[in-house]
Write a protein that holds these residues in place. Structure first.
Motif, mmCIF file in Angstrom:
data_model
loop_
_atom_site.group_PDB
_atom_site.id
_atom_site.type_symbol
_atom_site.label_atom_id
_atom_site.label_comp_id
_atom_site.label_asym_id
_atom_site.label_seq_id
_atom_site.Cartn_x
_atom_site.Cartn_y
_atom_site.Cartn_z
ATOM 1 N N GLU A 53 -25.909 7.894 9.107
ATOM 2 C CA GLU A 53 -25.377 6.716 9.546
ATOM 3 C C GLU A 53 -24.155 6.384 8.770
ATOM 4 O O GLU A 53 -23.061 5.948 9.596
ATOM 5 C CB GLU A 53 -26.222 5.483 9.132
ATOM 6 C CG GLU A 53 -27.710 5.419 9.780
ATOM 7 C CD GLU A 53 -28.757 6.402 9.385
ATOM 8 O OE1 GLU A 53 -28.801 6.924 8.039
ATOM 9 O OE2 GLU A 53 -29.728 6.556 10.159
ATOM 10 N N GLU A 54 -24.087 6.724 7.725
ATOM 11 C CA GLU A 54 -22.553 6.563 6.836
ATOM 12 C C GLU A 54 -21.409 7.515 7.505
ATOM 13 O O GLU A 54 -20.351 6.840 7.568
ATOM 14 C CB GLU A 54 -22.667 6.669 5.352
ATOM 15 C CG GLU A 54 -23.738 5.747 4.706
ATOM 16 C CD GLU A 54 -23.796 6.017 3.448
ATOM 17 O OE1 GLU A 54 -24.384 5.217 2.447
ATOM 18 O OE2 GLU A 54 -23.900 7.230 2.914
ATOM 19 N N LEU A 55 -21.772 8.791 7.997
ATOM 20 C CA LEU A 55 -21.061 9.432 8.316
ATOM 21 C C LEU A 55 -20.488 8.779 9.796
ATOM 22 O O LEU A 55 -19.380 8.970 10.257
ATOM 23 C CB LEU A 55 -21.579 10.881 8.487
ATOM 24 C CG LEU A 55 -21.689 11.789 7.267
ATOM 25 C CD1 LEU A 55 -22.396 13.011 7.608
ATOM 26 C CD2 LEU A 55 -20.156 12.256 6.724
ATOM 27 N N TRP A 56 -21.595 8.511 10.529
ATOM 28 C CA TRP A 56 -21.135 7.943 11.836
ATOM 29 C C TRP A 56 -20.314 6.972 11.791
ATOM 30 O O TRP A 56 -19.309 6.522 12.587
ATOM 31 C CB TRP A 56 -22.681 7.554 12.406
ATOM 32 C CG TRP A 56 -22.573 6.996 14.005
ATOM 33 C CD1 TRP A 56 -22.155 5.837 14.495
ATOM 34 C CD2 TRP A 56 -22.586 8.029 15.130
ATOM 35 N NE1 TRP A 56 -22.018 5.766 15.751
ATOM 36 C CE2 TRP A 56 -22.300 7.230 16.144
ATOM 37 C CE3 TRP A 56 -22.678 9.402 15.256
ATOM 38 C CZ2 TRP A 56 -22.327 7.465 17.673
ATOM 39 C CZ3 TRP A 56 -22.777 9.733 16.751
ATOM 40 C CH2 TRP A 56 -22.503 8.852 17.847
ATOM 41 N N GLU A 57 -20.639 5.939 11.033
ATOM 42 C CA GLU A 57 -19.983 4.597 10.825
ATOM 43 C C GLU A 57 -18.255 5.058 10.288
ATOM 44 O O GLU A 57 -17.410 4.560 10.867
ATOM 45 C CB GLU A 57 -20.473 3.830 9.549
ATOM 46 C CG GLU A 57 -21.726 3.044 10.180
ATOM 47 C CD GLU A 57 -22.245 2.119 9.320
ATOM 48 O OE1 GLU A 57 -21.710 2.201 8.213
ATOM 49 O OE2 GLU A 57 -23.583 1.692 9.397
ATOM 50 N N HIS A 58 -18.175 6.077 9.584
ATOM 51 C CA HIS A 58 -17.144 6.553 8.821
ATOM 52 C C HIS A 58 -15.966 7.032 10.097
ATOM 53 O O HIS A 58 -15.048 6.752 10.470
ATOM 54 C CB HIS A 58 -17.065 7.320 7.950
ATOM 55 C CG HIS A 58 -15.877 8.169 7.469
ATOM 56 N ND1 HIS A 58 -14.958 7.417 6.611
ATOM 57 C CD2 HIS A 58 -15.322 9.126 7.434
ATOM 58 C CE1 HIS A 58 -14.099 8.124 6.349
ATOM 59 N NE2 HIS A 58 -14.265 9.235 6.928
ATOM 60 N N GLN A 61 -12.687 5.528 11.992
ATOM 61 C CA GLN A 61 -11.401 6.300 12.003
ATOM 62 C C GLN A 61 -10.789 6.468 13.548
ATOM 63 O O GLN A 61 -9.854 5.947 13.825
ATOM 64 C CB GLN A 61 -11.481 7.766 11.593
ATOM 65 C CG GLN A 61 -11.672 7.941 9.987
ATOM 66 C CD GLN A 61 -11.712 9.265 9.547
ATOM 67 O OE1 GLN A 61 -12.074 10.262 10.353
ATOM 68 N NE2 GLN A 61 -11.416 9.612 8.371
ATOM 69 N N GLY A 62 -11.804 6.638 14.660
ATOM 70 C CA GLY A 62 -11.623 6.453 15.913
ATOM 71 C C GLY A 62 -11.069 4.997 16.348
ATOM 72 O O GLY A 62 -10.173 4.892 17.188
ATOM 73 N N LEU A 63 -11.361 4.118 15.802
ATOM 74 C CA LEU A 63 -11.118 2.692 16.281
ATOM 75 C C LEU A 63 -9.761 2.592 15.408
ATOM 76 O O LEU A 63 -8.986 1.820 16.309
ATOM 77 C CB LEU A 63 -11.965 1.644 15.727
ATOM 78 C CG LEU A 63 -13.382 1.533 16.348
ATOM 79 C CD1 LEU A 63 -14.499 0.546 15.783
ATOM 80 C CD2 LEU A 63 -13.231 0.939 17.633
#
Length: 94
Positions: free
Chosen positions: A8-13, A17-19
């Motif tokens: 989940e932390e990797l996904w949010e990170h 970055q994409g946003l």
């Protein structure tokens, strides 16, 4: 530290970055649209103010004089009624 991150932390990170990249790419176009809106708003405001003020600054007086005056009261000179009408018609309303 990245080895200890959960999914989940990797996904949010990665999502952040994409946003962030998308916001950085869209920012110049957003600034142009903002400047355009401000310019249009300023132009419309100036036109509205001029449209309101202009009729009061340029008072249009009649270019020709009256040929005659019609009045149902006898004994008063036509010139008097022409002067009264002229004063009424050319008095500023402000």
């Amino acid at each position: 530290m990245e080895h200890n991150m959960t999914f989940e932390e990797l996904w949010e990170h990665e999502e952040r970055q994409g946003l962030q990249q998308r916001l950085q790419q869209d920012y110049p176009a957003w600034q142009r649209r903002r400047r355009l809106r401000r310019g249009v708003l300023a132009s419309v405001t100036v036109v509205a103010v001029v449209a309101v003020i202009l009729p009061f600054t340029f008072h249009l007086s009649p270019l020709t004089s009256y040929d005659y005056v019609c009045c149902n009261r006898s004994g008063i000179a036509d010139a008097h009624w022409a002067d009264v009408a002229s004063n009424i018609l050319t008095t500023p309303t402000i």
